[in-house]
Scaffold this active site. Sequence first.
Site, PDB file in Angstrom:
ATOM      1  N   ARG A 171     -10.073   0.899   8.051  1.00  5.90           N
ATOM      2  CA  ARG A 171      -9.598  -0.423   8.433  1.00  5.90           C
ATOM      3  C   ARG A 171     -10.672  -1.214   9.159  1.00  5.90           C
ATOM      4  NH1 ARG A 171      -3.790   0.590   8.555  1.00  5.90           N
ATOM      5  NH2 ARG A 171      -2.683  -1.345   8.890  1.00  5.90           N
ATOM      6  N   ARG A 216      10.708  -0.425  12.541  1.00  8.68           N
ATOM      7  CA  ARG A 216       9.392  -0.279  13.180  1.00  8.68           C
ATOM      8  C   ARG A 216       9.228  -1.303  14.300  1.00  8.68           C
ATOM      9  NH1 ARG A 216       4.927   0.212   8.428  1.00  8.68           N
ATOM     10  NH2 ARG A 216       3.711  -0.918   9.987  1.00  8.68           N
ATOM     11  N   ARG A 238      -0.788  -8.403  13.573  1.00  5.50           N
ATOM     12  CA  ARG A 238      -1.306  -7.417  12.601  1.00  5.50           C
ATOM     13  C   ARG A 238      -2.104  -8.128  11.512  1.00  5.50           C
ATOM     14  NH1 ARG A 238       4.206  -4.933  11.027  1.00  5.50           N
ATOM     15  NH2 ARG A 238       3.082  -3.853   9.379  1.00  5.50           N
ATOM     16  N   LYS A 284       0.830  -1.214   0.000  1.00  5.36           N
ATOM     17  CA  LYS A 284       0.000   0.000   0.000  1.00  5.36           C
ATOM     18  C   LYS A 284       0.863   1.262   0.000  1.00  5.36           C
ATOM     19  CE  LYS A 284      -2.040  -1.019   3.906  1.00  5.36           C
ATOM     20  NZ  LYS A 284      -1.317  -2.254   4.281  1.00  5.36           N
ATOM     21  N   ARG A 325      12.179  -5.831   4.343  1.00  8.21           N
ATOM     22  CA  ARG A 325      12.159  -4.405   4.694  1.00  8.21           C
ATOM     23  C   ARG A 325      12.984  -4.156   5.954  1.00  8.21           C
ATOM     24  NH1 ARG A 325       6.479  -1.612   5.372  1.00  8.21           N
ATOM     25  NH2 ARG A 325       6.226  -2.957   7.184  1.00  8.21           N
TER      26      ARG A 325
END
Length: 205
Positions: free
Chosen positions: A88, A139, A150, A13, A127
């Site tokens: 969401r 993160r 998540r 996204k 990542r």
Amino acid sequence: MRIILLGPPGSGKGTQAQLLVQRYGIVQLSTGEMLRAAVAAGTPVGLKAKEIMAGGGLVPDEIVVGIISDRIDEEDAKHGFILDGFPRTVPQAEALDELLRHKHLKLDAVIELRVNESALLSRVETRVAQMRERGEEVRVDDTPEVLTKRLASYRSQTEPLIHYYSERRKLSTIDGMMTIDEVTRAIHRLLLALGAVEPRTHARS
Ligand code: AP5
């Protein structure tokens, strides 16, 4: 142009939103980025969101709806926006519908990026490795344990939006397993087909 990018963590996204910003000159509204900034700044919203985000849960609807409704009113969002990570939940989607109706604005498209779970896990792993190589702060929610939570939040609370937007004839699904460039091209073709962009819209360098 007003579009929503929908998809699980790691589906691309943020990556696609940034490319669409360059291409169409509209703004990216990422609730994840806004919340991370609030956490870093220690604002009242950040203090409420911090533990929830670190645990892989969803921040309460009224907080994110408040953030988005203020942000949509800013000057740079008047020409259009890409919502990345919002809505969401079904109540968030309903609140957005109400906000847009009130402003006489319409959504052009809701684009679901579909990516299988093993690819999501390996993308987030990559990542993290890349950020570490660059000496950037990783993160806190990018650990395997939190990522599992998540994904569970996505399945239980966000996936119902696929049905919500499909019923309203707004949903388009794109195969997010293609390369980044292929996904961008597929989104552009979709926006052309929907009449949301002019055929002469070329990539900005
Ligand atoms: P948020 O920041 O929105 O995170 P997320 O949805 O979990 O998504 P990610 O940022 O991990 O992934 P992405 O889909 O953007 O993929 P990316 O482009 O980075 O939310 C974080 C937290 O904030 C939530 O858990 C929640 O607590 C809270 N929150 C946010 N919004 C909320 C809301 N509305 N309500 C309640 N709480 C909210 O790509 C991932 C990696 O894959 C990158 O390295 C990229 O280079 C790579 N990649 C991308 N596309 C491809 C491709 N096609 N092929 C190969 N690699 C690719």
